[in-house]
Write a protein that holds these residues in place. Sequence first.
Motif, PDB file in Angstrom:
ATOM      1  N   LYS A  77       0.712  -1.214  -0.036  1.00 40.64           N
ATOM      2  CA  LYS A  77       0.091   0.035   0.079  1.00 40.64           C
ATOM      3  C   LYS A  77       0.904   1.113  -0.036  1.00 40.64           C
ATOM      4  O   LYS A  77       0.580   2.379  -0.622  1.00 40.64           O
ATOM      5  N   GLN A  78       1.927   1.359   0.760  1.00 36.06           N
ATOM      6  CA  GLN A  78       2.950   2.411   0.834  1.00 36.06           C
ATOM      7  C   GLN A  78       3.595   2.747  -0.524  1.00 36.06           C
ATOM      8  O   GLN A  78       3.855   3.781  -0.830  1.00 36.06           O
ATOM      9  N   GLN A 112       2.330   2.368  -3.383  1.00 36.49           N
ATOM     10  CA  GLN A 112       1.441   3.367  -4.468  1.00 36.49           C
ATOM     11  C   GLN A 112       1.519   4.687  -3.959  1.00 36.49           C
ATOM     12  O   GLN A 112       0.875   5.284  -4.718  1.00 36.49           O
ATOM     13  N   ASP A 113       1.976   5.037  -2.785  1.00 34.66           N
ATOM     14  CA  ASP A 113       1.828   6.429  -2.202  1.00 34.66           C
ATOM     15  C   ASP A 113       3.036   7.043  -2.954  1.00 34.66           C
ATOM     16  O   ASP A 113       4.233   6.939  -2.951  1.00 34.66           O
ATOM     17  N   SER A 114       2.438   8.393  -3.619  1.00 35.22           N
ATOM     18  CA  SER A 114       3.548   9.241  -4.358  1.00 35.22           C
ATOM     19  C   SER A 114       4.645   9.679  -3.406  1.00 35.22           C
ATOM     20  O   SER A 114       5.876   9.741  -4.039  1.00 35.22           O
ATOM     21  N   GLU A 115       4.463  10.222  -2.205  1.00 32.21           N
ATOM     22  CA  GLU A 115       5.379  10.728  -1.411  1.00 32.21           C
ATOM     23  C   GLU A 115       6.301   9.742  -1.096  1.00 32.21           C
ATOM     24  O   GLU A 115       7.539  10.117  -0.943  1.00 32.21           O
ATOM     25  N   THR A 116       5.903   8.381  -0.685  1.00 27.89           N
ATOM     26  CA  THR A 116       6.788   7.398  -0.611  1.00 27.89           C
ATOM     27  C   THR A 116       7.724   7.065  -1.639  1.00 27.89           C
ATOM     28  O   THR A 116       8.975   6.806  -1.477  1.00 27.89           O
TER      29      THR A 116
END
Length: 534
Positions: free
Chosen positions: A306-307, A309-313
């Motif tokens: 899930k992380q 897919q996060d743009s910031e990650t």
Amino acid sequence: MRRRPVDFRRPVRRRVSNVVVWSLCGIVVLLFIVIFNKESRIESRPTSSIKDYTKYVKNIEGLNITDEMLSPNSITRQLSDQISLAKAFVVIAKESNNIQFAWELSAQIRNSQVLLSSVATRRAPLTTRESETAIRDMALLLLHAQQLHYDSATMIMRLKTKIQTLDEQMAAVSEKSSKYGQIAAEEIPKGLYCLGIRLTTEWFGNSNLHRRMNERMHIETKLRDNSLYHFCVFSDNILATSVVVNSTTLNSKNPDMVVFHLVTDEINYAAMKAWFSMNTFRGVTIEVQKFEDFKWLNASYVPVLKQLQDSETQSYYFSGHNNDGQTPIKFRNPKYLSMLNHLRFYIPEVFPALEKVVFLDDDVVVQKDLSGLFSIDLNSNVNGAVETCMETFHRYHKYLNYSHPLIREHFDPDACGWAFGMNVFDLVEWRKRNVTEIYHYWQEKNVDRTLWKLGTLPPGLLTFYGLTEPLDPSWHVLGLGYTNVDPHLIEKGAVLHFNGNSKPWLKIGMEKYKSLWEKYVDYSHPLLQQCNFH
């Protein structure tokens, strides 16, 4: 009446007595004179000293350092003090690039030392006349040094400035070294890349390898037999995984009871199957899987996916431009988001039929029989691991952020840390205590990376807190990839762990420990020779 004869000896006796008396009188007079002279000398000394001291005090008032150095009192000591001070000024002059002045000081130091040496040789006191020139010349040079601001206060400030500059330079060099070391540690050596390509080609072009793999799958019951010794390795490094398997089987007393469960990724799946199909490893049972085939492994269940897919990650790990460089590069390594790195928290899901398994990292070498691990009583704990808190560095407060209330409230900062790399997992207790959900809870709380930076050990410390059974340290010896290790520990160790950046298959590996790993590599293998492994 008869007269006494004349005694001629009496006059002689009287003559001798007179001589003695006069001699004694003379001696007494001489003694009196001597004593009187001594007393007058003793009495005259304080007067002389007082006069000299008064004169010295009068001279000292209002005088500069030169006049004080020219004082005739304690000439030898004065010369020695001048030499000591001049030596310090020589160093300062050189630091200030005043080479000419440093040379003049050194020359005068030599002159004064020659003068002191001659006095010591002749064993006679140094007179004012013969030392006057040396003292005056040195005093003039020392006065000049003060005029050049070679005093203590100025030099302390200079040294502080220089120390600060050196600290900044050292920090910059250290940062560069860390970056280059990390880059070198993350690289894929040409030989490994070549081996993967050739093995993949071999797998798709050689039907015999498929047949061998299918024949091995006939012993599928062994993969679920809990009376056997089950080991798991999650890796995309074919050669490193091969060393783990080979070293384990060669040191096993019962290789026919050893079962290896290997999990890799889609890219290396064919190459891994090809390698373990063409090599027998003393007949041990080997299973190869890829984590992309696990249906339960999806973003709705696994926080790490899930992380991702996060743009910031993604920006944090892959752009390398945010956070103003405040986060060390080692914490921004994309491998920390690799599912192969996090599969250790999903072992019950990966192997649903197993009850106990020994987890091995791909950077270990086994040099003892490990069957004894399966008979260790974990006392209803889930994880059996070697503790690493012999030093304060390996306690919880070094891995976790104790300024965060969640960490501060739930975990003892002085709790003992332990190591991943060789762990015994009781999967029955794991499922009973729902340990994977504990891991999910802490991963979701650390989305903003405020509980810990990165890696799998910090969440492991949280997940298995109160669920870890300490093992004998000889089962797992760490540090061969970054530090010096006691040879006695290496000799007794069952599993040697090359944790750190200096992996034995890299050029930056520690040379003195490489042989412990390389002896389990068959460099005569045709594929290894074709890929220039040596």
